[in-house]
Design an enzyme around this catalytic site. Structure first.
Site, short mmCIF file in Angstrom:
data_model
loop_
_atom_site.label_atom_id
_atom_site.label_comp_id
_atom_site.label_asym_id
_atom_site.label_seq_id
_atom_site.Cartn_x
_atom_site.Cartn_y
_atom_site.Cartn_z
N HIS A 39 0.85 -1.18 0.00
CA HIS A 39 0.00 0.00 0.00
C HIS A 39 0.90 1.24 0.00
O HIS A 39 1.53 1.56 1.00
CB HIS A 39 -0.92 0.00 1.21
CG HIS A 39 -1.75 1.24 1.29
ND1 HIS A 39 -2.66 1.59 0.32
CD2 HIS A 39 -1.77 2.26 2.18
CE1 HIS A 39 -3.22 2.74 0.63
NE2 HIS A 39 -2.68 3.18 1.75
N ASP A 62 1.22 5.01 -0.22
CA ASP A 62 0.57 6.31 -0.13
C ASP A 62 1.23 7.30 -1.09
O ASP A 62 2.44 7.46 -1.09
CB ASP A 62 0.70 6.87 1.29
CG ASP A 62 -0.19 6.13 2.27
OD1 ASP A 62 -1.41 6.09 2.02
OD2 ASP A 62 0.32 5.59 3.26
N ASP A 114 -7.50 1.82 2.40
CA ASP A 114 -7.06 2.70 3.47
C ASP A 114 -7.94 3.92 3.70
O ASP A 114 -7.94 4.47 4.80
CB ASP A 114 -5.62 3.14 3.21
CG ASP A 114 -4.94 3.71 4.44
OD1 ASP A 114 -5.31 3.32 5.56
OD2 ASP A 114 -4.06 4.57 4.29
N HIS A 118 -5.73 9.95 -0.37
CA HIS A 118 -6.44 9.93 0.91
C HIS A 118 -5.63 10.44 2.10
O HIS A 118 -6.11 10.37 3.23
CB HIS A 118 -7.01 8.53 1.20
CG HIS A 118 -5.97 7.46 1.28
ND1 HIS A 118 -5.56 6.75 0.18
CD2 HIS A 118 -5.27 6.96 2.32
CE1 HIS A 118 -4.66 5.85 0.55
NE2 HIS A 118 -4.46 5.97 1.84
#
Lengths: 960, 960
Positions: A45, A47, A169, A410
């Site tokens: 994941h 970001d 997320d 996000h």
């Protein structure tokens, strides 16, 4: 023969850049009917900025903050996939993947094509980032998804088009997002974070999988699965360099031999997990943030477990294999025996524990959220202009679009990145603004100049603090407005100027009524403001044409100001006053309380407005009860918002022919400006707030509360979903599960991107408030709507960002300015139109000129329309952008009314493309899906019908 | 033709396990005469246990302590080497490499052969570990190096035999180690840590490279280079996952582009470094502890730098390339234009800053250091027995040898590993002990049994605390002694027994004189002692044959004890006494002070002995001055050792026919036992000490100080080097550089493994003290030798171990027991012989028996010699071990006198192999180098001459 072979080789080389990839028919592992099929899904994941900037994450610099280097992830994963065709990996964020791809040799690229073909490397989601769902506008969501999927399509062809998307997320999930995914052709949606009470109930009821009815108007639906452990691996089974879990030792001679015991643990976990899902398929999400930088460790240990468990637990009918989200989704769908439960609402707000309601980020970093909306509008306008002029993409556009896409991440628009990362987002958007400023300058000259002479068009990004170099330092000057809406629209123009008087001449040579208004002291004193402007010149631009340009000539008149040039004289009323203050203009009247200066009445209706604040909870986060309010979390200390320390000290009224203002002075840092506009049915309310005082050691969260006590809403209120369809909210209630709201204030906040309203079901009377950026909203008191507008906090909330949300600028707490539009008309449609106008306000550029108004008219066109006619009033030109370098143009038309919202405007709308665009000659029209990566059909008609809330996406082939 | 090809393929497959590898002639990169050649050497320094155990380091478990997993290092380095033949890597510790090798498929092994062949993977050192140089015995050093190099030889053949060795982390460097390396055929030795003052001077004098005269007797020499930055990369250029340095960005489009600036930094460093070296070759050691777990990050960034600098700095004549220590060494040697400076002493003690003298570890963990010496002897005996009986290696031997090799690591025997790791070392050695106990049992039975009946031979590992199950619980029982020396030797046997009386019958049926002595109370009270024994049965085993076994029959006699069975009656003398206490026995006399109980005189000579302690410096290590005494560092608070709180409370004298003891009782936890033995010329001094009191919050370091005030040594004293050649030490002085000893106590400590002495040059009188385990020693007062015997500290010294050296057992501070032998004879040779006897004391096993002494003699041989004759008195049978499974035996003969040490024994010694070994038939004798990985010649004679200090290594082919 030889020649043919060689040619063939050359062909495949040449084709590499194009869509030559096909997906292997056995890309998905075979599942077994009588076995528990355990889909092991390796993933990282990544970001798109959070604790480090995007580039820092990519290259692995600034590793003292976080050990993360995405470049190595793709390097090392590719090695692993290449060595073993059983292995799989999931790639999600195209910002990172495309960066890596760009740096690869053709040799490596060929390998990547191969592993994509084989279904080993699966793109999931495939947007530019994994966007936030609460605070991102649908416009930006569609754009950022389209950008990522276009990269994939251009690089790998259709075979790589993701079927699954996972939002693992984001802190809550919106219905509009689900609808957008469905319209983009995704078949499987997986979610990481849902409310802990919701999850617990779904776990016990076997409702972790569902069918989500994502649009009431469109009837879209999407299979949705909630992941078992957010997106992490089973506890103890994390084999990344970033984890400390016990590695697997399968050498029976080693004193550390543990595979027997470790397999037992994993199987126990698998069996427990499988109890909560509907089929004999479960997914193990084997990854965490920035994992697989050194993929080998992960795979080596997973290999051992898979091999051992498949052998030893064969009789227990457990089978582990590498898989992907789409393979898992497909296996689940195939194995379902009964209908799935359905979901009709959304997943807001998200709470991860009884005192962690993730509703603070709805408002965190209000100035950044404001900037993102401003650039959203600017980017759309920039794309429109490029589409109808050069008809090609430019580097400027690519850069800006990328920056805007990144800003939807996000942890970006949410305001939950570290300060230095947020600065990076701003720098990127600022580059976009500068770039498009140049595009405007060039294109406007191209469109407007009659004799080849050009103007230097300045885009003033600082109009929100009444600052603009060109208008402050020049006379005469030209103001050019570009209306990005596809229908005529009027606008009250406010231009910062120094003292004096100005004559405004329109495109037809007429003197336009204008007024000079002194800039409010709170604005003049804003930290960082660098301007000589002391006044604003205000005039009304009436009926700007669709996608139309119009210039106004502004000059200091020789001699005395004319009759149409009003200098508004402010009148100050000290508080408390002897009686309530009534202000009427243009048929509207507002009443302010004589004691407090609060708005208390509009016309005959009681409508109160007030700024209040919640003192923030401080805490060390050592236990749930000690959670602090922070960038993510809203947690007031107490349930009631407090009034500001002192009420307003005075009101200032400024009457004028265009605008009438009532300025409510609260203290040096805080004021509100109520504005009535001629010919407008809404009240504009500017709030100017900050630095938020923290001298008492207490963080504070400010709200603007509107109350119409006569509206009996019974705890019900309505908010938009990413700026599109509306959702009904009910205090202390969730539609699909029984909730115990343990934070009675924070637990009732919802995201609002466009507008919210309360309604009295019996009287049908309604109070609507539009907002200019993402905010949190609730309706805690009868007939009220409270918008959180600014937050300043002194503690981190312990969800990773590691900084208190204590924004400063110029050495003091950050000041913010924003607007709400308070709808006055009771028409249910007015909010929809106002929302379009707020989101797509005209772009203003300014140029000094030496020419008189008359001379100017001879050298320049002063009005140009790029649409030959208005679109129907319920249709928005959602997208108009150059699609490639061959003159293809991407167009999206959007019906922006929902079913049943309005008797008239909720009807289907019909558009004719024929002759619509003034500068475009259309060759063919291809309809594609919403993300433009799947063709639907070549249209053989010019007519297009749009159902309520429908978006139709077209690719126009054009020539000049 | 086809058939041949196929056969050929099969051949190469079969041969893989053997020595088919050859080394590419262009394995080393070409250097350029006019360029600065920068040898970039990727490497990982993999401690064979330190903060984690060996297996934890290998597998990467317990990563919360340290992120390290050697398995991935070899996995990922191989990938990188395989992809790019320019790349190099250095492998050092065979413990790890061989573990990894064992787990690989034949496919991977073939790849490894290839990269070894190409010179990409270079083995450096190639010992089982990188052994410590201060506290390891030469016996164990030779063994552990041989073990690693044998693995390499067996796996890759001669091509992989290392030419370079680097001791990059040990805390000081011994001369004997250098000599051993030279004798093993190493050409280049590189050092990481030398005294900071020494290094500074060498840097400014261009003496970082030198020729080390490593043996005064043998004249061996080895090229020695001191590394610039210990073994780390240039600061800021560490690209491992464990580092946070800024990665290299070479994409000019990236906002993070930095290769320009970063190259400039590196070139500046390179130019600075090159100033301090003698040729146009420098080495950049690109690695740190447990680096290259994820090799890709390192190589990817180095690749970019190499490419860029070679291009941009071509005109500056700088050239970077991947290289290895041997390639660098060769390049330096080739480029040298003048003779190197010479080094004749060693590199002890090592100081890294003015208050960090690494002399504490000479003594740290005294019980572990004692165990390592005990197992060293046991392992040699075990090997001898297996060599002359089964003539094959066994798993037991392999395991024990591996454990003993691991224990030589520079954080193992040094006592500088974490407690849990040290426990692991102990468990491994304990397994070895148990294993060899079985070997002894089986072999002794095989050698001794006349009728096939067998005994269960118990090896009592706890004799040092007077505990042994067999002897405590049985009567009659058999004691079997095995003499591992190659010459006849006598031994005083002490056996723990319960009360009563015992008759000891020897191999010829004679009753042997014995005495019963009560076990000292301090021993009885030792925490963890689990024994019913209250007495020790003492008798003298005279003239044990070379490599000889002898059994004694012990039983409780019927009726009264006989004349030769003495029960020694202790006599207690309270202190202070009226007069000094004089004890005489067997021609020796000792005098003890009437006040303090201290030894004050031996015979007519004044010789004092006393236990004292240094209070340890506490500190937070935030600055040099705040350094704490710790596992590595000795830093007393003050310069003077303090007397124990109270003097001895009493003396106990125990006279007997075999042994006479004087017990000095200091307090419950502390006592000393002075022992005189019939027919021996030394005084045995046991010290029993601990728990060291720390109730005052102060760590303490205990010394045993021997002072002969009449010896005027002028600050000079002598210590052995790893138990072999002697080195002269001079207070506050170093031979090759001017030193400022900023820690006047700690800075004068040196390691001692075998013995130390002080000498009066004029009178030639000498005081020699032998020690039973590695210790630190100094001579701070005239005529004195002080041995540090035990340490207990409350602070970490901040060199990484992260624990205070505060050993506990059974809930209290660790008690330790040890011996010194104080030489009384003035003969210069006696210490050499005693040292052999101390290191190679007889192995005792015990068996219950139901047979009477007479019956036993009928069923068992009671004496067997495995050598048919003694070796010359100055020759040690250093090694006798099974070399393979084909009856080959490794033998090392060692002349253990140095040139000029003794008129008689320093003469060359001559050995005849013919008929030497009682059970071996020798077929051929091949002479090999010390590490047995390079053949010298097939011997065509039985006669072997050894020069002083010479070791000759032979491989005997034998048959039965």
């Amino acid at each position: 023969m030889h020649v043919v072979t060689i040619l063939c080789l050359v062909c495949s080389w040449i084709k590499l850049g194009e869509s030559v990839c096909y997906r292997s028919p056995n890309a998905c592992p075979q599942t077994e009917k009588d076995f528990l099929n355990v889909h092991i899904v390796p993933h990282s994941h990544d970001d798109v900025g959070w604790l480090k900037t995007v580039e820092q994450y990519y290259y692995g610099t600034n590793n003292s903050i976080q050990n993360a280097a995405v470049q190595y992830t793709y390097d090392s994963v590719l090695e692993e996939l290449w060595k073993d065709s059983e292995k799989k990996f999931v790639s999600v964020e195209m910002e990172f993947f495309s960066h890596w791809w760009k740096e690869q040799t053709s040799h490596v690229k060929r390998k990547v094509h191969k592993v994509v073909e084989r279904g080993q490397l699966e793109f999931v989601g495939g947007g530019w980032c994994m966007n936030d769902e609460a605070t991102a506008s649908y416009v930006d969501i569609i754009d950022q998804m389209t950008m990522g999927l276009k990269f994939l399509n251009d690089t790998f062809g259709e075979c790589a088009a993701p079927k699954a998307v996972w939002q693992i997320d984001p802190f809550g999930h919106s219905k509009e997002q689900a609808s957008i995914f469905a319209q983009m052709g995704f078949e499987y949606l997986f979610l990481g974070r849902i409310d802990y009470q919701d999850k617990a109930l779904r776990m016990s009821n076997g409702e972790m999988e569902m069918m989500w009815d994502a649009s009431d108007s469109l009837g879209t639906e999407i299979f949705t699965g909630v992941l078992y452990n957010t997106y992490g691996p089973p506890p103890g089974f994390c084999f990344d360099v970033l984890c400390g879990d016990e590695t697997i030792v399968d050498d029976p001679d080693s004193p550390m031999f543990n595979i027997d015991r470790r397999s037992k643990q994993l199987v126990a976990y698998i069996l427990e997990q499988s109890k909560h899902y509907r089929t004999n398929n479960i997914i193990l999400t084997m990854g965490e943030d920035f994992h697989y930088q050194y993929a080998h460790a992960w795979y080596k240990n997973l290999d051992k477990l898979i091999k051992y468990i498949n052998k030893v637990y064969f009789n227990s009918q457990i089978r582990l294999f590498y898989s992907t989200p789409s393979c898992y989704g497909q296996a689940v769908k195939n194995a379902l025996v009964e209908a799935l439960p359905r979901k009709t609402d959304d997943f807001f707000p998200y709470a991860s524990d009884p005192h962690a309601y993730w509703t603070g980020y709805f408002t965190s970093r209000p100035t950044f959220k404001g900037l993102v909306r401003q650039t959203s509008n600017l980017l759309q306008a920039c794309k429109q202009i490029q589409a109808v002029t050069v008809r090609r993409r430019s580097n400027v556009l690519n850069q800006f679009q990328r920056s805007q896409a990144i800003a939807q991440h996000h942890d970006a628009v949410t305001g939950t990145a570290k300060q230095h990362v947020n600065n990076d987002y701003i720098v990127r958007l600022d580059q976009g603004i500068r770039g498009c400023s140049g595009v405007f300058s060039e294109s406007f000259n191209h469109l407007l100049s009659l004799n080849g002479s050009t103007l230097n068009q300045e885009y003033c990004a600082m109009l929100n603090i009444s600052q603009c170099q060109t208008t402050e330092q020049n006379s005469p000057f030209i103001v050019t407005l570009y209306n990005p809406l596809a229908f005529r629209s009027s606008h009250t123009v406010r231009i910062p100027v120094t003292d004096g008087s100005y004559a405004v001449t329109d495109h037809e040579g007429r003197l336009v009524a204008s007024q000079m208004v002194p800039i409010a002291e709170a604005v003049l004193l804003l930290p960082g403001r660098n301007s000589n402007a002391t006044n604003e010149l205000i005039f009304r631009a009436e009926d700007l044409p669709p996608l139309g340009l119009r210039s106004y000539h502004v000059k200091t008149p020789e001699g005395k100001p004319g009759k149409r040039m009003l200098r508004s004289r402010p009148r100050t009323i000290q508080l408390p006053n002897k009686e309530d203050i009534l202000v009427s203009a243009y048929g509207l009247s507002l009443k302010f309380d004589r004691q407090t200066g609060h708005l208390v009445q509009i016309g005959n209706e009681s409508v109160q407005q007030q700024l209040l604040f919640y003192p923030a909870m401080a805490g060390n986060n050592s236990r749930f009860e000690f959670r602090a309010s922070g960038a993510y979390i809203f947690r007031p200390n107490g349930t009631d918002a407090l009034p500001l320390e002192q009420p307003a000290t005075k009101l200032t009224t400024i009457f004028g022919p265009v605008t009438t203002e009532i300025r409510q002075h609260i203290n040096t840092n805080t004021m509100q400006i109520f504005r009535l506009h001629r010919d407008e049915s809404f009240i504009e309310l500017d709030w100017i707030l900050g630095p938020i005082p923290i001298e008492d050691g207490i963080g504070k969260e400010y709200i603007s509360r509107f109350t119409a006590p006569e509206i009996r809403n019974n705890g019900t209120f309505f908010t938009d979903s990413n700026g599109r369809e509306m959702l009904q909210r009910q205090l202390n209630h969730r539609l699909t599960y029984k909730v115990n709201v343990t934070e009675p204030t924070a637990g009732n906040f919802y995201p609002v991107n466009s507008f919210a309203y309360v309604e009295d079901k019996s009287t049908r009377s309604r109070m609507t408030v539009l907002n200019d950026r993402a905010q949190g909203v609730s309706s805690l008191l009868p007939g009220s709507l409270e918008f959180m507008i600014h937050r300043r906090l002194l503690h981190d909330d312990a969800f990773g960002v590691g900084e208190a949300l204590n924004e400063t600028a110029y050495g003091v707490g950050l000041a913010a300015r924003g607007s709400h539009w308070l709808g006055v008309e009771n028409s249910r449609s007015v909010a929809r139109f106002l929302a379009q106008r707020m989101a797509r306000s005209p772009i203003l550029t300014f140029s000094p000129t030496a020419l008189s108004a008359e001379e100017f008219r001879k050298s320049y066109r002063m009005e140009v329309a790029l649409l030959n006619r208005d679109l129907p009033p319920n249709v928005n030109l959602l997208t108009l952008e150059p699609w490639d370098d061959q003159g293809r143009i991407l167009v999206r038309f959007e019906h922006f009314f929902g079913v049943g919202e309005d008797e008239q405007f909720s009807q289907p709308a019909s558009i004719s493309l024929k002759g619509l665009f003034a500068t475009l000659n259309i060759w063919t029209v291809e309809e594609v899906n919403l993300s433009s990566n799947r063709p639907i059909k070549i249209l053989d008609t010019d007519e297009l019908v749009l159902k309520p809330m429908e978006i139709r996406t077209l690719i126009l082939s054009t020539y000049q």
